[in-house]
Design a protein around this motif. Structure first.
Motif, mmCIF file in Angstrom:
data_model
loop_
_atom_site.group_PDB
_atom_site.id
_atom_site.type_symbol
_atom_site.label_atom_id
_atom_site.label_comp_id
_atom_site.label_asym_id
_atom_site.label_seq_id
_atom_site.Cartn_x
_atom_site.Cartn_y
_atom_site.Cartn_z
ATOM 1 N N PHE A 112 -3.683 2.215 -4.338
ATOM 2 C CA PHE A 112 -3.078 0.963 -4.789
ATOM 3 C C PHE A 112 -3.382 0.726 -6.267
ATOM 4 C CE2 PHE A 112 -3.001 -3.770 -5.066
ATOM 5 C CZ PHE A 112 -1.680 -3.958 -4.711
ATOM 6 N N SER A 113 -4.608 0.981 -6.671
ATOM 7 C CA SER A 113 -4.984 0.813 -8.087
ATOM 8 C C SER A 113 -4.182 1.754 -8.973
ATOM 9 C CB SER A 113 -6.488 1.074 -8.261
ATOM 10 O OG SER A 113 -7.251 0.106 -7.561
ATOM 11 N N ALA A 114 -3.972 2.987 -8.516
ATOM 12 C CA ALA A 114 -3.198 3.951 -9.294
ATOM 13 C C ALA A 114 -1.745 3.492 -9.436
ATOM 14 C CB ALA A 114 -3.257 5.324 -8.621
ATOM 15 N N ALA A 115 -1.197 2.924 -8.365
ATOM 16 C CA ALA A 115 0.182 2.428 -8.422
ATOM 17 C C ALA A 115 0.300 1.249 -9.375
ATOM 18 C CB ALA A 115 0.645 2.029 -7.025
ATOM 19 N N LEU A 116 -0.701 0.361 -9.363
ATOM 20 C CA LEU A 116 -0.693 -0.774 -10.291
ATOM 21 C C LEU A 116 -0.754 -0.292 -11.739
ATOM 22 C CD1 LEU A 116 -3.058 -3.401 -8.583
ATOM 23 C CD2 LEU A 116 -0.562 -3.285 -8.537
ATOM 24 N N LYS A 117 -1.538 0.734 -11.987
ATOM 25 C CA LYS A 117 -1.628 1.267 -13.354
ATOM 26 C C LYS A 117 -0.284 1.836 -13.803
ATOM 27 C CE LYS A 117 -4.394 4.206 -16.363
ATOM 28 N NZ LYS A 117 -3.247 4.653 -17.146
ATOM 29 N N LEU A 118 0.404 2.508 -12.902
ATOM 30 C CA LEU A 118 1.732 3.025 -13.248
ATOM 31 C C LEU A 118 2.672 1.875 -13.616
ATOM 32 C CD1 LEU A 118 2.196 5.703 -10.424
ATOM 33 C CD2 LEU A 118 1.951 6.159 -12.884
ATOM 34 N N ALA A 119 2.597 0.788 -12.833
ATOM 35 C CA ALA A 119 3.456 -0.368 -13.118
ATOM 36 C C ALA A 119 3.085 -0.999 -14.460
ATOM 37 C CB ALA A 119 3.337 -1.393 -12.002
ATOM 38 N N ASN A 120 1.796 -1.136 -14.714
ATOM 39 C CA ASN A 120 1.344 -1.730 -15.974
ATOM 40 C C ASN A 120 1.714 -0.872 -17.173
ATOM 41 O OD1 ASN A 120 0.204 -3.924 -14.644
ATOM 42 N ND2 ASN A 120 -1.800 -2.953 -14.444
ATOM 43 N N ASP A 121 1.819 0.427 -16.938
ATOM 44 C CA ASP A 121 2.195 1.343 -18.021
ATOM 45 C C ASP A 121 3.715 1.431 -18.194
ATOM 46 O OD1 ASP A 121 -0.452 1.865 -18.465
ATOM 47 O OD2 ASP A 121 -0.490 3.755 -17.348
ATOM 48 N N GLY A 122 4.444 0.643 -17.418
ATOM 49 C CA GLY A 122 5.896 0.645 -17.532
ATOM 50 C C GLY A 122 6.590 1.756 -16.772
ATOM 51 N N LYS A 123 5.844 2.489 -15.949
ATOM 52 C CA LYS A 123 6.440 3.577 -15.163
ATOM 53 C C LYS A 123 6.857 3.021 -13.801
ATOM 54 C CE LYS A 123 3.454 6.916 -17.512
ATOM 55 N NZ LYS A 123 2.383 7.942 -17.355
#
Length: 221
Positions: free
Chosen positions: A62-73
């Protein structure tokens, strides 16, 4: 041999015989109980480790997915969240489902986001509080991308005095009413927020500004 020594030997022999009889009678049961206790303890420890391992794995995903979203991916984030919804553990599948809808909205897919939130709201297996949040999230998106009827159909029930989401629901419904030219209805909702001591300060301030705007426009009646 003295009488005392003889008596002690007799007593010791009797105790040994009694102990042997007790063991013969209860020993197997005691041994079985001890084995069950050991096995039960091992099972509990093993389950806790398995449970924590699965939860930690889902939390990391879940944390990895949030980071992708925060990075605009966004596309990669949605794919990761969809996968977590399928094979995640504990509360993470539901968190992933809600977050995926938010990411869709962020990337401009408002229709898809509203559809996802509506599906959460209609899922009776989900706790009522989460379902209400999904209704509110859909309504907030529809303030700008839908009609007053779209917003009202989702959150009218949330504006009740006893609902913990009433402040945000009234604000969203008030904005939708104002946008739709229903100034009197909007003013009533914003005044309800302003006079509610339980409303968060920032929400009350926004409601007061909207009330003043509507009255100042001359469309309060």
């Amino acid at each position: 041999m003295s009488d005392d020594s003889f008596i002690r030997e007799v007593n010791e022999e009797m105790r040994r015989e009694q102990a042997q009889k007790l063991w013969d009678r209860f020993g197997p049961a005691v041994l079985g109980l001890a084995i069950l206790i050991v096995l039960g303890t091992a099972a509990v420890v093993g389950y806790r480790y398995w449970d924590e391992t699965r939860a930690n794995r889902s939390g990391d995903a879940f944390s990895a997915a949030l980071k992708l979203a925060n990075d605009g991916k966004n596309d990669e984030a949605i794919a990761a969240l969809d996968q977590l919804e399928k094979d995640g553990y504990g509360a993470y599948p539901l968190l992933a489902r809600m977050r995926a809808a938010t990411v869709k909205a962020d990337k401009g897919d408002v229709d898809g986001a509203v559809k996802d939130f509506d599906e959460v709201a209609a899922d009776n297996a989900i706790p009522a509080g989460i379902r209400d949040i999904a209704r509110l999230r859909a309504a907030l998106l529809l303030v700008d991308h839908g009609s007053f009827a779209d917003v009202s159909s989702r959150i009218e029930a949330l504006t009740a005095d006893t609902n913990p989401l009433r402040h945000s629901a009234r604000e969203a419904l008030g904005l939708a009413a104002w946008k739709d030219g229903k100034s009197a209805d909007a003013l009533k909702l914003f005044d309800q927020i302003s006079s509610d001591d339980g409303a968060p300060r920032n929400v009350r301030q926004r409601a007061q500004l909207m009330s003043e705007l509507i009255r100042g426009s001359g469309n309060a009646s």
